[in-house]
Design an enzyme around this catalytic site. Structure first.
Site, PDB file in Angstrom:
ATOM      1  N   ASP A  14       0.805  -1.225   0.000  1.00 22.86           N
ATOM      2  CA  ASP A  14       0.000   0.000   0.000  1.00 22.86           C
ATOM      3  C   ASP A  14       0.838   1.275   0.000  1.00 22.86           C
ATOM      4  O   ASP A  14       0.438   2.299   0.547  1.00 22.86           O
ATOM      5  CB  ASP A  14      -0.971   0.028   1.202  1.00 22.86           C
ATOM      6  CG  ASP A  14      -1.924  -1.145   1.178  1.00 22.86           C
ATOM      7  OD1 ASP A  14      -2.251  -1.616   0.074  1.00 22.86           O
ATOM      8  OD2 ASP A  14      -2.340  -1.591   2.262  1.00 22.86           O
ATOM      9  N   GLU A  15       1.982   1.203  -0.625  1.00 18.91           N
ATOM     10  CA  GLU A  15       2.874   2.369  -0.631  1.00 18.91           C
ATOM     11  C   GLU A  15       2.448   3.398  -1.671  1.00 18.91           C
ATOM     12  O   GLU A  15       2.895   4.556  -1.630  1.00 18.91           O
ATOM     13  CB  GLU A  15       4.313   1.926  -0.958  1.00 18.91           C
ATOM     14  CG  GLU A  15       4.925   0.958   0.053  1.00 18.91           C
ATOM     15  CD  GLU A  15       4.710  -0.499  -0.347  1.00 18.91           C
ATOM     16  OE1 GLU A  15       3.875  -0.769  -1.241  1.00 18.91           O
ATOM     17  OE2 GLU A  15       5.380  -1.364   0.245  1.00 18.91           O
ATOM     18  N   LYS A  17       1.982   2.017  -5.162  1.00 18.19           N
ATOM     19  CA  LYS A  17       2.505   1.413  -6.407  1.00 18.19           C
ATOM     20  C   LYS A  17       1.571   1.679  -7.582  1.00 18.19           C
ATOM     21  O   LYS A  17       2.017   1.986  -8.683  1.00 18.19           O
ATOM     22  CB  LYS A  17       2.664  -0.119  -6.231  1.00 18.19           C
ATOM     23  CG  LYS A  17       3.657  -0.510  -5.143  1.00 18.19           C
ATOM     24  CD  LYS A  17       3.692  -2.012  -4.938  1.00 18.19           C
ATOM     25  CE  LYS A  17       2.435  -2.572  -4.332  1.00 18.19           C
ATOM     26  NZ  LYS A  17       2.139  -2.164  -2.958  1.00 18.19           N
ATOM     27  N   HIS A  42      -4.686  -1.656  -5.680  1.00 17.14           N
ATOM     28  CA  HIS A  42      -3.857  -0.581  -6.227  1.00 17.14           C
ATOM     29  C   HIS A  42      -4.770   0.568  -6.657  1.00 17.14           C
ATOM     30  O   HIS A  42      -5.544   0.425  -7.606  1.00 17.14           O
ATOM     31  CB  HIS A  42      -3.009  -1.107  -7.395  1.00 17.14           C
ATOM     32  CG  HIS A  42      -1.966  -2.111  -6.969  1.00 17.14           C
ATOM     33  ND1 HIS A  42      -1.072  -2.683  -7.827  1.00 17.14           N
ATOM     34  CD2 HIS A  42      -1.676  -2.620  -5.739  1.00 17.14           C
ATOM     35  CE1 HIS A  42      -0.278  -3.508  -7.143  1.00 17.14           C
ATOM     36  NE2 HIS A  42      -0.636  -3.493  -5.880  1.00 17.14           N
TER      37      HIS A  42
END
Ligand code: GDP
Ligand code: IMO
Ligand code: MG
Length: 421
Positions: A14-15, A17, A42
């Protein structure tokens, strides 16, 4: 010189991407998802709206970009059909999607196996309940079914029937919660009709693109700390999100990878169980969660929040071989007088610069350095020079600590809220 660029999660997933793959995909010939399955969430915010993609690669909004579900991915057929339909309903063409004939199927029984195994575990993993672990177990155990096997209807029916029977025999408790074979088959047959045109041998296309020096993007799912080998085992996923997973999962030789961008939030979040050294509870944790809207895109679960963990980024700099980092959600940190950043861990009087196995990591004490914060709203910033000097210093401290340049800084969910540094 090849043009093969992997975009990988540098933390616990969950950065951001999805946002960055969508951003890079504008110039890519193809985007390949190389591992994971419908456990991904995403998020992409662009001119078409806001989307949470689970299986479909995040390049789908660019009609000229081929989107490939690679060999290393596991696919729940009906869930993929539902996702395709929702994209089409929003006016997005899915004609640029292809599915590797070697990708494995997530069967309906894998979903209930996931729940069943999670209930029976002493230490819960906190999975997404998408059947990911059981599908990869069957793949490794040589019980799996490749999606290309759907082509021959009679043979496929036989394969599904025998694996279903075996599964029930091996896991007697499952029989009570499983639907009948007939129900399962009906669903699979419907999905098969929709998916058949997308299924192909993706290898020649990927080979041609790489050999022709066309831009190829690899989209990772999750992040390094949930990698099956290098993450906080057993609180991990069942595949390799690290760049080492790219070659097998996408069908490229490792020697052609020319760029690896690690996607990292300016702080840290995680969903699911396992150690998370920089976790902050109480008011500060709630503040980060509210400000960053940290709720899972797949499960809606609140994410646990904490400060930036430099040992994790340092670990990924080695294991993933970052050529650059994208620093996401810097806007969320506005308003703090000071920002703690973890520079190392202490365990029984010894200093550690990189994460340890989970059974040790759960006992470490993070060592913090405090950096000056900023009060300004960053969401309208469009260049590095627009950022307050303390925000610039925050970015530079990360670059200096990790030895990797921060190539992009994200100050909001939209495409245009991306600064190139
Ligand atoms: P992924 O799984 O790595 O693709 O990340 P997710 O989509 O699960 O989670 C990232 C969340 O942060 C999503 O809701 C994005 O829309 C949002 N997001 C991405 N970049 C930024 C940013 O720079 N600032 C803010 N405020 N939100 C962002
Ligand atoms: P994206 O791609 C965050 C976590 C689960 C659990 C562990 C194993 O959006 O970053 P699994 O269902 O894979 O067996 O669960 O991994 N997890 C994620 N956390 N983002 C994800 O995907 C995740 N996919 C799985 O919470 O801890
Ligand atoms: Mg996500």
């Amino acid at each position: 010189m090849t043009n093969v660029h992997a975009v990988v999660g540098a933390q616990y997933g969950d950065e951001g991407k999805g946002k960055m793959v969508d951003f890079f995909a504008a110039k890519a010939r193809m985007v390949i998802r190389y591992q994971g399955g419908g456990n991904a969430g995403h998020t992409i915010v662009n001119e078409f709206g806001k989307f949470a993609l689970h299986l479909v690669p995040s390049g789908i909004f660019h009609p000229e970009t081929l989107c490939i579900l690679g060999t290393g991915v596991v696919i729940h057929p009906m869930n993929l059909v539902t996702e395709l339909k929702s994209l089409q309903a929003a006016g997005i063409s899915t004609q640029n999607l292809l599915i590797s004939e070697r990708a494995h199927l997530v069967m309906p029984y894998h979903l209930w196996q996931d729940i069943y195994e999670e209930q029976s575990r002493f230490a819960k993993v906190g999975t997404t309940k998408q059947g990911i672990g059981p599908a990869y177990q069957d793949k490794s155990g040589r019980f799996g079914i490749q999606i290309g096997e759907m082509r021959d209807l009679d043979r496929f029916r036989e394969r599904v029937h025998s694996t279903y029977e075996q599964k029930i025999q091996r896991m007697p408790g499952l029989a009570d919660v499983a639907g009948s074979f007939a129900e399962m088959w009906e669903e699979l047959e419907t999905a098969r009709e929709v998916l058949l045109p997308y299924i192909t041998n993706t290898l020649p296309l990927v080979q041609e693109a790489v050999q022709g020096n066309q831009p190829v993007l690899l989209e990772g799912q999750l992040g390094i700390m949930r990698d099956i080998d290098w993450g906080v085992y057993p609180f991990v996923t069942s595949s390799s999100p690290i760049s080492g997973g790219v070659a097998a999962g996408a069908g490229i030789p490792p020697t052609v990878l020319s760029r690896v961008t690690g996607i990292a939030k300016a702080y840290t979040t995680a969903v699911g169980a396992g150690p998370f050294p920089t976790q902050v509870d109480g008011e500060a944790g709630a503040w980060l969660r509210d400000k960053g809207q940290e709720y899972g895109a797949t499960t809606g679960r609140p994410r646990t929040c904490g400060w930036l963990d430099l040992p994790t980024l340092r670990y990924g700099a080695w294991l993933n071989g970052y050529t650059d980092l994208a620093l996401m959600k810097l806007d969320v940190l506005s308003g703090l007088p000071e920002i703690p950043v973890c520079v190392g861990y202490e365990l029984k009087g010894t200093r550690h610069d990189m994460p340890l196995p989970a059974y040790q990591l759960e006992h470490v004490t993070p060592v913090y350095e405090s950096l000056p914060g900023w009060q300004e709203d960053l969401t309208e910033c469009r260049t590095f020079a627009d950022l307050p000097t303390t925000a610039q210093a925050y970015v530079e401290r990360i670059e200096q600590a990790i030895g990797v340049p921060v190539s992009h800084i994200s100050v909001g969910p939209a495409r245009q809220q991306t600064l190139v540094h």
